[in-house]
Design an enzyme around this catalytic site. Structure first.
Site, PDB file in Angstrom:
ATOM      1  N   ASP A 195      38.665  40.101  44.736  1.00  0.00           N
ATOM      2  CA  ASP A 195      37.288  40.314  44.307  1.00  0.00           C
ATOM      3  C   ASP A 195      36.394  39.856  45.330  1.00  0.00           C
ATOM      4  O   ASP A 195      35.072  39.893  45.200  1.00  0.00           O
ATOM      5  CB  ASP A 195      37.105  39.530  42.916  1.00  0.00           C
ATOM      6  CG  ASP A 195      37.597  40.195  41.823  1.00  0.00           C
ATOM      7  OD1 ASP A 195      36.958  40.738  40.815  1.00  0.00           O
ATOM      8  OD2 ASP A 195      38.901  40.653  41.476  1.00  0.00           O
TER       9      ASP A 195
ATOM     10  N   GLN B  32      46.134  43.193  32.617  1.00  0.00           N
ATOM     11  CA  GLN B  32      45.659  44.315  33.320  1.00  0.00           C
ATOM     12  C   GLN B  32      46.705  45.124  34.012  1.00  0.00           C
ATOM     13  O   GLN B  32      46.497  46.516  34.185  1.00  0.00           O
ATOM     14  CB  GLN B  32      44.771  43.970  34.328  1.00  0.00           C
ATOM     15  CG  GLN B  32      43.464  43.198  33.929  1.00  0.00           C
ATOM     16  CD  GLN B  32      43.491  42.025  33.932  1.00  0.00           C
ATOM     17  OE1 GLN B  32      44.495  41.157  33.615  1.00  0.00           O
ATOM     18  NE2 GLN B  32      42.178  41.293  34.455  1.00  0.00           N
TER      19      GLN B  32
ATOM     20  N   ARG C 156      28.980  37.903  35.880  1.00  0.00           N
ATOM     21  CA  ARG C 156      30.328  37.531  36.309  1.00  0.00           C
ATOM     22  C   ARG C 156      30.154  36.787  37.790  1.00  0.00           C
ATOM     23  O   ARG C 156      29.580  37.359  38.325  1.00  0.00           O
ATOM     24  CB  ARG C 156      31.315  38.279  36.320  1.00  0.00           C
ATOM     25  CG  ARG C 156      31.742  39.021  34.929  1.00  0.00           C
ATOM     26  CD  ARG C 156      33.227  39.727  34.929  1.00  0.00           C
ATOM     27  NE  ARG C 156      34.059  38.600  35.104  1.00  0.00           N
ATOM     28  CZ  ARG C 156      35.622  39.331  35.240  1.00  0.00           C
ATOM     29  NH1 ARG C 156      35.839  40.589  35.256  1.00  0.00           N
ATOM     30  NH2 ARG C 156      36.512  38.302  35.302  1.00  0.00           N
TER      31      ARG C 156
ATOM     32  N   ASN D 299      41.652  36.629  44.209  1.00  0.00           N
ATOM     33  CA  ASN D 299      41.938  38.035  43.590  1.00  0.00           C
ATOM     34  C   ASN D 299      42.412  37.166  41.972  1.00  0.00           C
ATOM     35  O   ASN D 299      42.479  36.134  41.793  1.00  0.00           O
ATOM     36  CB  ASN D 299      43.037  38.743  43.963  1.00  0.00           C
ATOM     37  CG  ASN D 299      43.276  39.803  43.481  1.00  0.00           C
ATOM     38  OD1 ASN D 299      42.476  40.782  43.094  1.00  0.00           O
ATOM     39  ND2 ASN D 299      44.411  40.198  43.161  1.00  0.00           N
ATOM     40  N   LYS D 300      42.899  38.192  41.163  1.00  0.00           N
ATOM     41  CA  LYS D 300      43.285  37.668  40.022  1.00  0.00           C
ATOM     42  C   LYS D 300      44.256  36.775  39.865  1.00  0.00           C
ATOM     43  O   LYS D 300      45.039  36.588  40.652  1.00  0.00           O
ATOM     44  CB  LYS D 300      43.934  39.016  39.087  1.00  0.00           C
ATOM     45  CG  LYS D 300      44.141  38.800  37.670  1.00  0.00           C
ATOM     46  CD  LYS D 300      42.978  38.352  36.969  1.00  0.00           C
ATOM     47  CE  LYS D 300      41.720  39.251  37.183  1.00  0.00           C
ATOM     48  NZ  LYS D 300      40.459  38.880  36.362  1.00  0.00           N
TER      49      LYS D 300
ATOM     50  N   ARG E 188      35.771  46.288  34.540  1.00  0.00           N
ATOM     51  CA  ARG E 188      36.287  45.214  35.512  1.00  0.00           C
ATOM     52  C   ARG E 188      36.803  45.614  36.854  1.00  0.00           C
ATOM     53  O   ARG E 188      36.922  46.937  37.019  1.00  0.00           O
ATOM     54  CB  ARG E 188      37.307  44.218  34.828  1.00  0.00           C
ATOM     55  CG  ARG E 188      38.185  44.743  33.775  1.00  0.00           C
ATOM     56  CD  ARG E 188      39.311  45.607  34.064  1.00  0.00           C
ATOM     57  NE  ARG E 188      39.941  45.232  35.463  1.00  0.00           N
ATOM     58  CZ  ARG E 188      40.514  46.040  36.263  1.00  0.00           C
ATOM     59  NH1 ARG E 188      40.395  47.291  35.950  1.00  0.00           N
ATOM     60  NH2 ARG E 188      41.334  45.623  37.308  1.00  0.00           N
ATOM     61  N   GLY E 189      36.991  44.909  37.878  1.00  0.00           N
ATOM     62  CA  GLY E 189      37.364  45.260  39.082  1.00  0.00           C
ATOM     63  C   GLY E 189      36.094  45.355  39.937  1.00  0.00           C
ATOM     64  O   GLY E 189      34.968  45.785  39.593  1.00  0.00           O
ATOM     65  N   ALA E 190      36.113  44.562  41.143  1.00  0.00           N
ATOM     66  CA  ALA E 190      34.883  44.188  41.726  1.00  0.00           C
ATOM     67  C   ALA E 190      34.000  45.482  42.411  1.00  0.00           C
ATOM     68  O   ALA E 190      32.999  45.391  42.075  1.00  0.00           O
ATOM     69  CB  ALA E 190      35.288  43.520  43.131  1.00  0.00           C
TER      70      ALA E 190
END
Length: 346
Positions: free
Chosen positions: A238, A197, A90, A248-249, A47-49
């Site tokens: 992201d 996370q 995603r 973002n998250k 995960r993470g762009a």
């Protein structure tokens, strides 16, 4: 300071750290096809762009290598299916689509060549996507490090470290670079509900490298800011819209509002590949809604009432007006807006 390789190519397969089981266990999972990589992305093994973009590039290469013995028509059909399944993994992280577009351009440029040659060229491009990400992160880190004073206490949300990229990290890359420059930096990590996370990944990275880190629940950030215990906020993203709005998250928007209330600079570290000029503002950014089980419990532990209704948007959007600056590989864009962002792309 790179401690681990989030993604690596080993004996003809892609290996990725299973981030779902950190910090309890550290292990790699191996992937042989685009469909397997897409499932790894969807299930948040990776995960993470930026890391998702790298994984997608390798997913295309894996499929090409697996199908290189097919005839031209079958090979093209299989490769197209690989692009489709990866694109569906995603929706929010734009680096996924950026990487697929880049890999498709390589394919189209040599589509009349033998399948084996195409496969090798796609693998070489995936290697370059990964290497380029690390170079860009280090460049961003140097620009961002200059923004942090010696002794700064930096709050971050989610994980934008080496684990979210091919290496070094975006937001944590800024912190790493500041530490490498001799600055005494300490980190305050929001736990980042519901997938944790910050608690599982950011805290783990900082502990591994001996960078002072304090873990807090998401609801504690305002309290610490009100007591003067936070000097700056640095997060990743992201997707950034053309006007500077930042996805973002989930929970990032609240942190940005609190930072503005307390006069604390709020920086976003992002490579140009995360900026989506095709989306005018944050309202048009697709927001992924994930499974209820991520909110009602964690792993084997269930804490919510059975049958309760749940909302689980994975991201939120922070308006550009709350962003003090975007930290990119071309420098820092203070008070980002459409004109300043467009200038980054010439």
């Amino acid at each position: 300071m790179q401690v681990v390789e989030t993604l690596r190519w080993n004996n003809g397969r892609l290996e990725m750290i299973d981030q779902r089981v950190l910090p309890a266990r550290f292990e790699y999972l191996a992937y042989d096809s685009a469909a397997e990589v897409a499932e790894g992305i969807r299930a948040m093994v990776v995960r993470g762009a930026p890391a998702i973009g790298c994984a997608a590039a390798y997913g295309v290469a894996l499929e090409a290598l697996a199908c290189r013995g097919l005839g031209a028509g079958e090979f093209s059909a299989a490769l197209q299916k690989a692009f489709d399944v990866l694109a569906a993994s995603r929706p929010t992280a734009v680096n996924l689509f950026w990487a697929l577009k880049r890999m498709r351009a390589v394919w189209q440029g040599i589509k009349d060549r033998p399948a084996g040659e195409i496969a090798e060229r796609l693998l070489a491009e995936a290697h370059e996507v990964r290497a380029e990400d690390i170079r860009i992160n280090r460049t961003m880190g140097a620009y961002g490090a200059a923004l942090l004073k010696d002794g700064a206490r930096v709050l971050t949300h989610c994980n934008a470290g080496a684990l979210a990229t091919a290496g070094h990290g975006t937001a944590l890359g800024v912190i790493r670079s500041a530490v490498e420059a001799g600055k005494r930096i300490s980190v305050i990590a929001d736990e980042t509900r519901p997938f944790l996370q910050g608690a599982r990944l950011t805290a783990w990275e900082m502990v591994q490298e001996g960078i002072p880190v304090t873990l807090i629940t998401d609801s504690m950030a305002g309290h610490l800011m009100s007591r003067g215990e936070v000097d700056a906020v640095v997060v990743g993203t992201d997707r950034v819209a053309a006007n500077g709005d930042v996805a973002n998250k989930i929970g990032t928007y609240m942190v940005a509002v609190l930072a503005r209330r307390h006069g604390i600079p709020f920086y976003v570290a992002c490579p140009l590949s995360t900026i989506d000029l095709g989306i005018a503002d944050g309202a048009a950014i697709p927001i992924e809604e994930r499974a209820a089980e991520e909110v009602t419990g964690f792993r084997e532990c269930q804490w919510a009432a059975i049958g309760v209704a749940v909302r689980n948007p994975a991201f939120d959007v922070t308006p550009a007006e709350l962003v003090s600056g975007l930290i990119t590989e071309k420098g820092v864009v203070l008070r980002p807006d459409q004109e300043r962002i467009a200038a980054l792309f010439g």
